[in-house]
Design a protein around this motif. Sequence first.
Motif, PDB file in Angstrom:
ATOM      1  N   ARG A 251      -3.891  -0.824   6.490  1.00  0.00           N
ATOM      2  CA  ARG A 251      -4.779  -1.260   7.576  1.00  0.00           C
ATOM      3  C   ARG A 251      -4.779  -2.768   7.729  1.00  0.00           C
ATOM      4  NH1 ARG A 251      -7.437  -3.583  10.746  1.00  0.00           N
ATOM      5  NH2 ARG A 251      -9.314  -2.900  11.832  1.00  0.00           N
ATOM      6  N   ASP A 252      -4.753  -3.498   6.621  1.00  0.00           N
ATOM      7  CA  ASP A 252      -4.825  -4.959   6.713  1.00  0.00           C
ATOM      8  C   ASP A 252      -3.566  -5.582   7.325  1.00  0.00           C
ATOM      9  OD1 ASP A 252      -3.352  -4.295   4.390  1.00  0.00           O
ATOM     10  OD2 ASP A 252      -3.936  -6.148   3.377  1.00  0.00           O
ATOM     11  N   ARG A 253      -2.471  -4.850   7.392  1.00  0.00           N
ATOM     12  CA  ARG A 253      -1.234  -5.357   8.003  1.00  0.00           C
ATOM     13  C   ARG A 253      -1.148  -5.026   9.491  1.00  0.00           C
ATOM     14  NH1 ARG A 253       3.820  -3.881   5.734  1.00  0.00           N
ATOM     15  NH2 ARG A 253       4.543  -5.609   6.985  1.00  0.00           N
ATOM     16  N   LEU A 254      -1.976  -4.091   9.959  1.00  0.00           N
ATOM     17  CA  LEU A 254      -1.875  -3.632  11.351  1.00  0.00           C
ATOM     18  C   LEU A 254      -2.128  -4.715  12.402  1.00  0.00           C
ATOM     19  CD1 LEU A 254      -3.379  -0.045  11.182  1.00  0.00           C
ATOM     20  CD2 LEU A 254      -0.988  -0.712  11.483  1.00  0.00           C
ATOM     21  N   PRO A 255      -3.164  -5.560  12.271  1.00  0.00           N
ATOM     22  CA  PRO A 255      -3.386  -6.542  13.336  1.00  0.00           C
ATOM     23  C   PRO A 255      -2.155  -7.402  13.631  1.00  0.00           C
ATOM     24  CG  PRO A 255      -5.318  -6.431  11.940  1.00  0.00           C
ATOM     25  CD  PRO A 255      -4.238  -5.605  11.266  1.00  0.00           C
ATOM     26  N   ALA A 256      -1.503  -7.905  12.603  1.00  0.00           N
ATOM     27  CA  ALA A 256      -0.315  -8.745  12.818  1.00  0.00           C
ATOM     28  C   ALA A 256       0.824  -7.945  13.448  1.00  0.00           C
ATOM     29  CB  ALA A 256       0.142  -9.361  11.496  1.00  0.00           C
ATOM     30  N   LEU A 257       1.028  -6.718  12.976  1.00  0.00           N
ATOM     31  CA  LEU A 257       2.106  -5.894  13.530  1.00  0.00           C
ATOM     32  C   LEU A 257       1.829  -5.525  14.988  1.00  0.00           C
ATOM     33  CD1 LEU A 257       2.746  -3.563  10.478  1.00  0.00           C
ATOM     34  CD2 LEU A 257       4.311  -5.290  11.388  1.00  0.00           C
ATOM     35  N   LEU A 258       0.577  -5.247  15.302  1.00  0.00           N
ATOM     36  CA  LEU A 258       0.232  -4.841  16.661  1.00  0.00           C
ATOM     37  C   LEU A 258       0.200  -6.017  17.635  1.00  0.00           C
ATOM     38  CD1 LEU A 258      -2.487  -2.163  15.880  1.00  0.00           C
ATOM     39  CD2 LEU A 258      -0.089  -1.791  16.507  1.00  0.00           C
ATOM     40  N   CYS A 259       0.122  -7.219  17.121  1.00  0.00           N
ATOM     41  CA  CYS A 259       0.184  -8.398  17.997  1.00  0.00           C
ATOM     42  C   CYS A 259       1.621  -8.795  18.299  1.00  0.00           C
ATOM     43  CB  CYS A 259      -0.562  -9.565  17.358  1.00  0.00           C
ATOM     44  SG  CYS A 259      -2.352  -9.337  17.438  1.00  0.00           S
ATOM     45  N   ASP A 260       2.575  -8.199  17.626  1.00  0.00           N
ATOM     46  CA  ASP A 260       3.991  -8.467  17.879  1.00  0.00           C
ATOM     47  C   ASP A 260       4.456  -7.580  19.037  1.00  0.00           C
ATOM     48  OD1 ASP A 260       6.748  -8.745  17.881  1.00  0.00           O
ATOM     49  OD2 ASP A 260       6.978  -8.345  15.736  1.00  0.00           O
TER      50      ASP A 260
END
Length: 183
Positions: free
Chosen positions: A137-146
Amino acid sequence: MEGRLPNRPTLADEYRVSVDTISKAVKELAREGLVIISGRYGTPRARSVCEDDRVSKQEWEALTESERAFLINSYEIDILPGVWGDLDEAGHSSPVGELAQVLLGLVDRGWIEVRRVAPWTSPAGQEGFQPGELVPRDRLPALLCDAANWEYPEDGDWIGALTLVETAEGRKITRMSPEELTE
């Protein structure tokens, strides 16, 4: 207990604990399927033994178009760019950051998991794909902003792409009751 439960302050007073403790207990009971949170103010009520876990058509329609698009995408176990085909016109014009917030909300509700596509070989030897490792979950924001994660891979290789998978809780949302199926 049966039927509608007393409100949280009443329960807190009765059990001599804080309202926050009651709220946490109610959330846990709802997660376990022992109570249903309903109504405008999230009033807990006991689940009837005759009640199944599916939501009503009315509850499905209360979701936003974007939430429904992500749930459909997860039901299909599609890669993230597949959501574009399920979004309405307003969703298509939404910035990726807004759509990412919608998806994160569904992840946080426990309705969708985001995984990486992994290779799969059938018993007959045919190669294909399957949902692989869970993306933390903590990696999702960065991945979803790409923005690249929101586009189909140019080379057609889906291995490693983000894929949406409905959870057991999500399945309750995407299924209608038998009565509604006959409407």
